[in-house]
Design a protein around this motif. Sequence first.
Motif, PDB file in Angstrom:
ATOM      1  N   UNK A   1       0.808  -1.225   0.000  1.00 49.45           N
ATOM      2  CA  UNK A   1       0.000   0.000   0.000  1.00 49.45           C
ATOM      3  C   UNK A   1       0.838   1.272   0.000  1.00 49.45           C
ATOM      4  N   UNK A   2       1.805   1.322  -0.909  1.00 48.95           N
ATOM      5  CA  UNK A   2       2.580   2.549  -1.078  1.00 48.95           C
ATOM      6  C   UNK A   2       1.785   3.585  -1.860  1.00 48.95           C
ATOM      7  N   UNK A   3       0.953   3.117  -2.786  1.00 49.22           N
ATOM      8  CA  UNK A   3       0.106   3.989  -3.601  1.00 49.22           C
ATOM      9  C   UNK A   3       0.945   5.074  -4.289  1.00 49.22           C
TER      10      UNK A   3
ATOM     11  N   UNK B   1      -0.217  -5.067   7.319  1.00 45.20           N
ATOM     12  CA  UNK B   1       0.859  -4.148   6.976  1.00 45.20           C
ATOM     13  C   UNK B   1       0.356  -2.708   6.939  1.00 45.20           C
ATOM     14  N   UNK B   2       1.266  -1.784   7.181  1.00 43.94           N
ATOM     15  CA  UNK B   2       0.922  -0.357   7.189  1.00 43.94           C
ATOM     16  C   UNK B   2       0.956   0.205   5.774  1.00 43.94           C
ATOM     17  N   UNK B   3       0.106   1.181   5.525  1.00 42.41           N
ATOM     18  CA  UNK B   3       0.192   1.937   4.287  1.00 42.41           C
ATOM     19  C   UNK B   3       1.240   3.034   4.449  1.00 42.41           C
ATOM     20  N   UNK B   4       1.741   3.542   3.318  1.00 40.76           N
ATOM     21  CA  UNK B   4       2.694   4.651   3.325  1.00 40.76           C
ATOM     22  C   UNK B   4       1.904   5.934   3.111  1.00 40.76           C
TER      23      UNK B   4
ATOM     24  N   UNK C   1       5.939  14.809   6.105  1.00 42.71           N
ATOM     25  CA  UNK C   1       6.900  13.721   6.301  1.00 42.71           C
ATOM     26  C   UNK C   1       6.260  12.386   5.939  1.00 42.71           C
ATOM     27  N   UNK C   2       7.055  11.519   5.346  1.00 42.84           N
ATOM     28  CA  UNK C   2       6.558  10.203   4.947  1.00 42.84           C
ATOM     29  C   UNK C   2       6.584   9.267   6.150  1.00 42.84           C
ATOM     30  N   UNK C   3       5.458   8.628   6.402  1.00 40.45           N
ATOM     31  CA  UNK C   3       5.368   7.585   7.411  1.00 40.45           C
ATOM     32  C   UNK C   3       5.289   6.249   6.696  1.00 40.45           C
ATOM     33  N   UNK C   4       6.247   5.379   6.985  1.00 36.83           N
ATOM     34  CA  UNK C   4       6.312   4.078   6.319  1.00 36.83           C
ATOM     35  C   UNK C   4       6.858   3.053   7.301  1.00 36.83           C
ATOM     36  N   UNK C   5       6.396   1.828   7.142  1.00 38.92           N
ATOM     37  CA  UNK C   5       6.788   0.762   8.055  1.00 38.92           C
ATOM     38  C   UNK C   5       6.849  -0.550   7.289  1.00 38.92           C
ATOM     39  N   UNK C   6       7.705  -1.456   7.751  1.00 33.17           N
ATOM     40  CA  UNK C   6       7.776  -2.787   7.154  1.00 33.17           C
ATOM     41  C   UNK C   6       7.724  -3.834   8.257  1.00 33.17           C
TER      42      UNK C   6
END
Length: 273
Positions: A31-33, A244-247, A253-258
């Motif tokens: 879900x980076x979109x 999983x988290x979306x970006x 600021x970009x919030x992203x997680x793996x």
Amino acid sequence: MALDAAQSATAMGQGSDQARNPSAQRLFISDLHLAPDQPEILAHFLAFLRGRARAAAELYILGDLFDAWIGDDALGDPEVAPDFLQVAASLRELSERGTRCWLMQGNRDFLLGRRFARASGCRLLRDPSLVPMADQSILLMHGDLLCTDDIPYQRFRRRVRNPLVRQLFLLRPRHQRQRIAADYRRRSRAATAAKQTAIMDVSPQTVIQYVRRYRADRLIHGHTHRPGDDPVTLDQRQCLRQVLADWRLNNGEVQAEMLVEEAGRWWREPIQP
């Protein structure tokens, strides 16, 4: 070519991982979109591919890498997806450096196909796919198949994924497909805002059905944008559903997680710039 569950299980044996990359880590994102109007997220992803991802044996992208995908023939078209050729090139570079990349279609980019797979060095992964990992059976999905309470969406999903409908869409000129995709995104946002929150989440009963059908120990998916770990009790055994988290952009600021797996250990890790 997309791989079915049996092929995926064979291809993802630990022996082949060790031959490609001495690391045993597996990374999971979704879900980076990616979209031209959000260059910050695109830049964050490209930095991730040049940095943290290179330390992993495998990278799994479980759907909606792109916010819209109108067909592989748009790859590199300066009027449609000028930056997406760079995404494909960066994924290929990562793969050539030893990190095996797996790509699952999502509800926004289900038209990703073999041409993009060849350009990016990714292997297409069927939804769902069952893979052996750390002495467990891991069920990988995008997640929209689990949202069975959203009946209008499931009806729409079956229609647009009909092979004939897909082929007729791909026969249209690219500029028409681009307009149709933009209109769909607008209508999707409006429909989402009007729906009850519970309807757009997974159905617990459907989760149990998939876990039972595939005899999975762990289910990993995205789509709902509701990251978390949810225990599932099934047939007197304990399973785990991990979302999983979306970006996203938050105050610029970009919030992203793996999600990371290594030697049977699992943890979540923020993706730093």
